[in-house]
Design a protein around this motif. Sequence first.
Motif: not given
Length: 352
Positions: A3-14, A290-304
């Motif tokens: 599966a191909r996953v595009a990543v856009i880190a973006g701005d600020g703490i992104g 910056a707290n990375p857990l929001g991004a990591i948990r979003s990754l969890g939704l992605l892999v689900a």
Amino acid sequence: MTARVAVIAGDGIGPEVIAQALRVLDELRQRGVDVEVWELPLGAEQYLKDGTTFPLELRDEVRRTCAAVLLGAVGDPRVPGGEHAHDILLGMRTSWDLYANVRPVRALHDRLVPLRDKTRHDVDLVIYRENTEGQYVGAGREHGRGTAAEIAISREVHTRRGVERLLRAAFDFAQERGWPLVMTDKSNAIPAQGIWRRVLAELRAEYPSVVVEQLYVDALAARLIEHPERHRVIAASNLFGDILADQCAALAGGLGLAPSANVHPAAPGHIGLFEPVHGSAPDIAGRGLANPLGAIRSLGLLVAHLGHAAEAARIERAAEEVLARKECTPDVGGTLGTVAAGQAFIDVLRAV
């Protein structure tokens, strides 16, 4: 199949939080999560350099070739009009018809719940927010800006198709979990929102096992503070879902922990967009806070979303454990910086 996953880190703490999420993804790949990462250099820096936001041909290629997008955050004070952020974020939501913004809200430790006599077991719900209509369609106009006669008019749009498919997604989830559903609106003051109540009344006959309630949004906001445990699935318009999701995130420890998914539930396999909801937070960008857990948990939704439910569950267990150990950032009771918190998470993930 990869599966191909595009990543856009973006701005600020992104970029800071996405870097930690990608480290976690590397761990998952070693356990059989077969993904290819495609990093896209989109954001304020690119926009300020050459005016690029999210070219249509690139957005179409992402749609054709990717299963999901992981986004850090967009928004930069150097672009006060937010042109790039609008094209990147809203461009994906609307052009890919990601009509459901799904916001899981689950407190991971008792100390993170700010309500007296409530524990983490009292804060466990999911918000289904309509993601393409409502007050965010940009309909309206202004007259006489800066004058004594200034008038600003904003219109909201609710279609039967849009309301029905969002409510159906919420009903399906509630039925699957055996959870009650509450739909919220403000039709007593805004008659156009009565469409939500009419469509709800029609659909509830198709879901006899789901306990259904309808509440005006102000009453629901108050009851979420008094009795969060009474709510499991909330269906709301774009604006109300946006507000309530942030309110509920505060009940579970704050925006730094909050994940989100932008999806098209009616079509399995449709591309999805996954992002933490804390925003770009330019005031702390580059400081390692910056707290990375929001991004990591979003990754969890992605892999689900990609079909790896067991790995998504491991991510949630690891998040609970690092918070219990206080191996996390200061906003959630720890003392670690962003990178150290990411490493602590990986160490725990390897053991759960």
